[in-house]
Design a protein around this motif. Sequence first.
Motif, PDB file in Angstrom:
ATOM      1  N   GLN A   1       0.808  -1.215   0.000  1.00 16.78           N
ATOM      2  CA  GLN A   1       0.000   0.000   0.000  1.00 16.78           C
ATOM      3  C   GLN A   1       0.845   1.270   0.000  1.00 16.78           C
ATOM      4  OE1 GLN A   1      -3.282   0.099   2.769  1.00 16.78           O
ATOM      5  NE2 GLN A   1      -4.076  -1.880   2.086  1.00 16.78           N
TER       6      GLN A   1
ATOM      7  N   MET B   1     -12.040  -0.477  -2.357  1.00 15.28           N
ATOM      8  CA  MET B   1     -11.342  -1.461  -1.532  1.00 15.28           C
ATOM      9  C   MET B   1     -11.966  -2.840  -1.627  1.00 15.28           C
ATOM     10  SD  MET B   1      -8.621  -0.215  -0.149  1.00 15.28           S
ATOM     11  CE  MET B   1      -8.255  -1.453   1.122  1.00 15.28           C
TER      12      MET B   1
ATOM     13  N   TYR C   1      -9.769  -4.614  -3.994  1.00 14.13           N
ATOM     14  CA  TYR C   1      -8.326  -4.529  -3.752  1.00 14.13           C
ATOM     15  C   TYR C   1      -7.662  -5.845  -4.136  1.00 14.13           C
ATOM     16  CZ  TYR C   1      -3.932  -3.823  -1.207  1.00 14.13           C
ATOM     17  OH  TYR C   1      -2.607  -3.685  -0.863  1.00 14.13           O
TER      18      TYR C   1
ATOM     19  N   PHE D   1      -3.192   2.775   3.135  1.00 13.01           N
ATOM     20  CA  PHE D   1      -4.204   3.654   2.560  1.00 13.01           C
ATOM     21  C   PHE D   1      -4.956   4.402   3.658  1.00 13.01           C
ATOM     22  CE2 PHE D   1      -5.013   1.207  -1.686  1.00 13.01           C
ATOM     23  CZ  PHE D   1      -3.730   1.542  -2.098  1.00 13.01           C
ATOM     24  N   HIS D   2      -5.267   3.693   4.752  1.00 14.93           N
ATOM     25  CA  HIS D   2      -5.996   4.334   5.849  1.00 14.93           C
ATOM     26  C   HIS D   2      -5.144   5.419   6.499  1.00 14.93           C
ATOM     27  CE1 HIS D   2      -7.915   4.773   9.838  1.00 14.93           C
ATOM     28  NE2 HIS D   2      -9.026   4.556   9.159  1.00 14.93           N
TER      29      HIS D   2
ATOM     30  N   ALA E   1      -5.203   8.381   4.080  1.00 11.39           N
ATOM     31  CA  ALA E   1      -6.503   9.050   4.115  1.00 11.39           C
ATOM     32  C   ALA E   1      -6.623   9.903   5.381  1.00 11.39           C
ATOM     33  CB  ALA E   1      -7.629   8.027   4.046  1.00 11.39           C
TER      34      ALA E   1
ATOM     35  N   TRP F   1     -13.303   9.557   0.488  1.00 10.17           N
ATOM     36  CA  TRP F   1     -12.637   8.338   0.936  1.00 10.17           C
ATOM     37  C   TRP F   1     -13.642   7.226   1.220  1.00 10.17           C
ATOM     38  CZ3 TRP F   1      -7.971   7.420  -0.207  1.00 10.17           C
ATOM     39  CH2 TRP F   1      -6.986   8.412  -0.211  1.00 10.17           C
ATOM     40  N   LYS F   2     -14.776   7.569   1.780  1.00 19.39           N
ATOM     41  CA  LYS F   2     -15.812   6.554   2.057  1.00 19.39           C
ATOM     42  C   LYS F   2     -16.294   5.910   0.772  1.00 19.39           C
ATOM     43  CE  LYS F   2     -20.209   5.868   4.497  1.00 19.39           C
ATOM     44  NZ  LYS F   2     -21.288   6.530   5.289  1.00 19.39           N
TER      45      LYS F   2
ATOM     46  N   ILE G   1     -12.900   3.504   2.243  1.00 16.09           N
ATOM     47  CA  ILE G   1     -11.993   3.832   3.349  1.00 16.09           C
ATOM     48  C   ILE G   1     -12.689   4.812   4.276  1.00 16.09           C
ATOM     49  CG2 ILE G   1      -9.763   4.829   4.001  1.00 16.09           C
ATOM     50  CD1 ILE G   1      -8.719   3.906   1.249  1.00 16.09           C
TER      51      ILE G   1
END
Length: 368
Positions: A205, A275, A278, A332-333, A336, A361-362, A366
């Motif tokens: 990531q 995601m 992914y 990624f989190h 973000a 992001w949602k 995420i």
Amino acid sequence: MCQCHASPGPRQPINCIVPPYMLEVLAMRGDAKTAKAARAQLELNEKARRERQDRQSLRMTPQSTLPTFDFVTPALSQATMQRNLDRAVHDGEQKAALPGKLVRKEGDPPTGDVDVDRVYDGAGHVYDLYFTHFQRDSLDGLGMKLVQTVHHRKNYSNAFWNGEQMAYGDGDGEIFSTFTELSVIGHELSHGVVQFSGGLVYQGQSGALNESFADVFGIMAKQHALGESVDDSDWLVGKGILGPEINGVALRSMRAPGTAYADAVLGQDPQPYHMDFYMDTTSDNGGVHINSGIPNHAFYLYCQYLGGNAWAKPGQIWYHALQRLNNPLASFHDWAGQTVSSAMELHGIGSLEVNLLRRAWKLVGIQV
């Protein structure tokens, strides 16, 4: 990154625009000539990967050694900044050695060689974007010379940043037509910005975030040069570099990841936009060119929410986040969350900019 075969500096990764999964497909599906060339490049890539492992860890610039940047209006910052644009373009003469023969230096008139003049102008556009809107003096923030080589090797189908300079092949004229397109120039030079901003380890990531930042600022460089708003842009990275017989428009689409190409030889663009899709893989350094579609799409969505120019609020937040991240293994989190923190710092807690960023992001899966 695609591990190119050129020799990097000590412990320095090489970042290529054409991902290894495309070469793997070409090796399986291409005609005899194409398959042979793809296999040869993959073998060279593997050699470079082993050499990099022998050098152990990647070299990344410590954050503490970098200049600090004030996030104020460009006019105020530029009043105290000196413009240090310094370009040097070399002709590789289809040989492997870098940088090659110097053919155009800063201030020289056009040469008449389309690729030489295109990358000279392109590097200027990238410099202008970072200097004017992000108060960054070249890739390292300290006026680094922008060295580029065109006509690298014979029929070489890639472009790369090796930690010190850019190099562009001419393509084979069939699968790939050119590599001197502006979003490619902006993408690869932006790997240098990541390198000199603390770095993101090129695996999994964090590697996909490295690729995504380069895509974001590569497309932004093209938009800036063309004066495009977020609504005007095609959001295509590498538009026009695919050959005339290839069924595709670009290497990647930030608007609709997974739709850039669908070809009998190249296969289907594998990028996910969410995601839920992914790709957990050991190929492509853990899918760095594949899964970068997810943060790419988040940036695109955020730009659509805000409108205007990508280098304004969205770009400022992304750049601010990179300077504040200080986490070379960011997920990624993590990224973000850092973008939301940067939005809060720049626009205030509870601001529209923060709320819309959380929503973007949602929409790619995420939650921040």
